[in-house]
Design a protein around this motif. Structure first.
Motif, short mmCIF file in Angstrom:
data_model
loop_
_atom_site.label_atom_id
_atom_site.label_comp_id
_atom_site.label_asym_id
_atom_site.label_seq_id
_atom_site.Cartn_x
_atom_site.Cartn_y
_atom_site.Cartn_z
N ARG A 67 0.84 -1.20 0.00
CA ARG A 67 0.00 0.00 0.00
C ARG A 67 0.88 1.25 0.00
N LEU A 68 1.95 1.20 0.77
CA LEU A 68 2.86 2.35 0.86
C LEU A 68 3.55 2.61 -0.47
N LEU A 69 3.85 1.57 -1.21
CA LEU A 69 4.55 1.70 -2.48
C LEU A 69 3.61 1.86 -3.68
N GLU A 70 2.32 1.86 -3.42
CA GLU A 70 1.33 1.95 -4.51
C GLU A 70 1.49 3.26 -5.29
N THR A 71 1.50 3.12 -6.60
CA THR A 71 1.64 4.26 -7.52
C THR A 71 0.32 5.02 -7.61
N ILE A 72 0.41 6.35 -7.74
CA ILE A 72 -0.79 7.16 -8.01
C ILE A 72 -0.63 7.76 -9.40
N TYR A 73 -1.76 8.07 -10.03
CA TYR A 73 -1.77 8.52 -11.42
C TYR A 73 -2.41 9.89 -11.55
N PHE A 74 -2.08 10.57 -12.66
CA PHE A 74 -2.55 11.93 -12.93
C PHE A 74 -3.18 12.02 -14.30
N GLU A 75 -4.00 13.04 -14.48
CA GLU A 75 -4.58 13.33 -15.79
C GLU A 75 -3.52 14.01 -16.67
N TYR A 76 -3.81 14.10 -17.94
CA TYR A 76 -2.89 14.72 -18.90
C TYR A 76 -2.61 16.17 -18.52
N ASP A 77 -1.32 16.53 -18.51
CA ASP A 77 -0.86 17.90 -18.28
C ASP A 77 -1.39 18.48 -16.97
N ALA A 78 -1.53 17.62 -15.93
CA ALA A 78 -2.09 18.09 -14.66
C ALA A 78 -1.23 17.59 -13.50
N ASP A 79 -1.25 18.41 -12.43
CA ASP A 79 -0.60 18.00 -11.19
C ASP A 79 -1.59 17.93 -10.04
N GLU A 80 -2.88 18.01 -10.35
CA GLU A 80 -3.92 17.92 -9.33
C GLU A 80 -4.17 16.44 -9.02
N LEU A 81 -4.36 16.15 -7.73
CA LEU A 81 -4.59 14.78 -7.31
C LEU A 81 -6.01 14.33 -7.66
N ARG A 82 -6.12 13.16 -8.23
CA ARG A 82 -7.42 12.57 -8.52
C ARG A 82 -7.99 11.98 -7.22
N ASP A 83 -9.27 11.64 -7.23
CA ASP A 83 -9.91 11.05 -6.05
C ASP A 83 -9.24 9.73 -5.65
N ASP A 84 -8.93 8.89 -6.64
CA ASP A 84 -8.30 7.61 -6.32
C ASP A 84 -6.89 7.82 -5.75
N ALA A 85 -6.21 8.88 -6.17
CA ALA A 85 -4.89 9.20 -5.62
C ALA A 85 -5.01 9.65 -4.17
N ARG A 86 -6.04 10.43 -3.87
CA ARG A 86 -6.26 10.87 -2.48
C ARG A 86 -6.54 9.68 -1.57
N GLU A 87 -7.32 8.72 -2.05
CA GLU A 87 -7.61 7.52 -1.27
C GLU A 87 -6.33 6.73 -1.00
N ALA A 88 -5.50 6.60 -2.01
CA ALA A 88 -4.23 5.88 -1.84
C ALA A 88 -3.32 6.63 -0.86
N LEU A 89 -3.30 7.94 -0.94
CA LEU A 89 -2.47 8.74 -0.03
C LEU A 89 -3.00 8.65 1.40
N ASP A 90 -4.33 8.59 1.58
CA ASP A 90 -4.90 8.44 2.91
C ASP A 90 -4.44 7.12 3.55
N ALA A 91 -4.38 6.07 2.75
CA ALA A 91 -3.89 4.78 3.27
C ALA A 91 -2.42 4.89 3.65
N LYS A 92 -1.66 5.63 2.88
CA LYS A 92 -0.23 5.82 3.19
C LYS A 92 -0.07 6.61 4.49
N ILE A 93 -0.94 7.58 4.73
CA ILE A 93 -0.89 8.38 5.96
C ILE A 93 -1.04 7.48 7.18
N ALA A 94 -1.98 6.56 7.14
CA ALA A 94 -2.18 5.65 8.27
C ALA A 94 -0.91 4.85 8.56
N ILE A 95 -0.26 4.39 7.52
CA ILE A 95 0.97 3.61 7.70
C ILE A 95 2.10 4.50 8.21
N LEU A 96 2.23 5.69 7.65
CA LEU A 96 3.27 6.62 8.09
C LEU A 96 3.07 7.03 9.55
#
Length: 185
Positions: A67-96
């Motif tokens: 879960r900590l090493l899980e890759t997150i993805y972005f839309e074309y020409d964007a640096d805004e976090l997608r909803d699925d990226a936020r969910e993955a980051l929330d899981a990383k926060i719990a581990i951290l």
């Protein structure tokens, strides 16, 4: 006659000895059925053996690492976090949070479109966006380093939207504390 009396004496004494050694078994008294006011003894579930417990714990640690090493993805020409990226980051926060000695690196990547300079900058913004999300939720910034590879390390070769979408990503790497990783609850 003396001989026969001795023989008789041996036989009789042996019989008496064997009879005396025989154990008598007494049937146990039947346990009475509980009355309506009595409670039947509670049944307990068997405890897990240490091997089972250790195996389950190791599975949780492996899942936390994945879960900590899980890759997150972005839309074309964007640096805004997608909803699925936020969910993955929330899981990383719990581990951290459970592993205060854990340090990570976030590497931003881009697809092949755009100049090298633009893609390096976009990859950096993507990595910084993930770091900002983590630090805004209480993770110390000193535990997270960022880098950018732009388009130099594609995950998938190809010039299709499917390939490009897999190359617009942030990858995570454990840089310290991974040997004593604990799973989040």
């Amino acid at each position: 006659m003396m001989r026969s009396s001795r023989l008789l004496l041996v036989v009789v004494s042996s019989s008496l000895m064997l009879g005396a050694c025989k154990k008598k078994t007494v049937a146990p008294a039947p346990t009475p059925a509980p009355t309506p006011t009595e409670r039947a003894p509670e049944r307990t579930t068997p405890r897990a053996t240490p091997v089972d417990t250790m195996a389950a714990y190791n599975e949780k640690v492996a899942a936390a690492r994945m879960r900590l090493l899980e890759t997150i993805y972005f839309e074309y020409d964007a640096d805004e976090l997608r909803d699925d990226a936020r969910e993955a980051l929330d899981a990383k926060i719990a581990i951290l949070n459970v592993n205060p000695g854990l340090r990570i690196r976030i590497a931003g990547h881009c697809d092949e479109r755009g100049s090298d300079e633009y893609n390096i900058a976009l990859g950096r913004r993507r990595a910084e966006a993930a770091k900002r999300y983590l630090t805004d939720r209480g993770i110390d910034a000193s535990r997270i380093e960022t880098s950018s590879f732009g388009r130099e390390r594609p995950a998938v070769q190809g010039t299709t939207e499917d390939a490009w979408s897999k190359n617009r990503r942030d990858e995570f790497e454990i840089t310290a504390g991974g040997e004593s990783l604990k799973p989040a609850s």
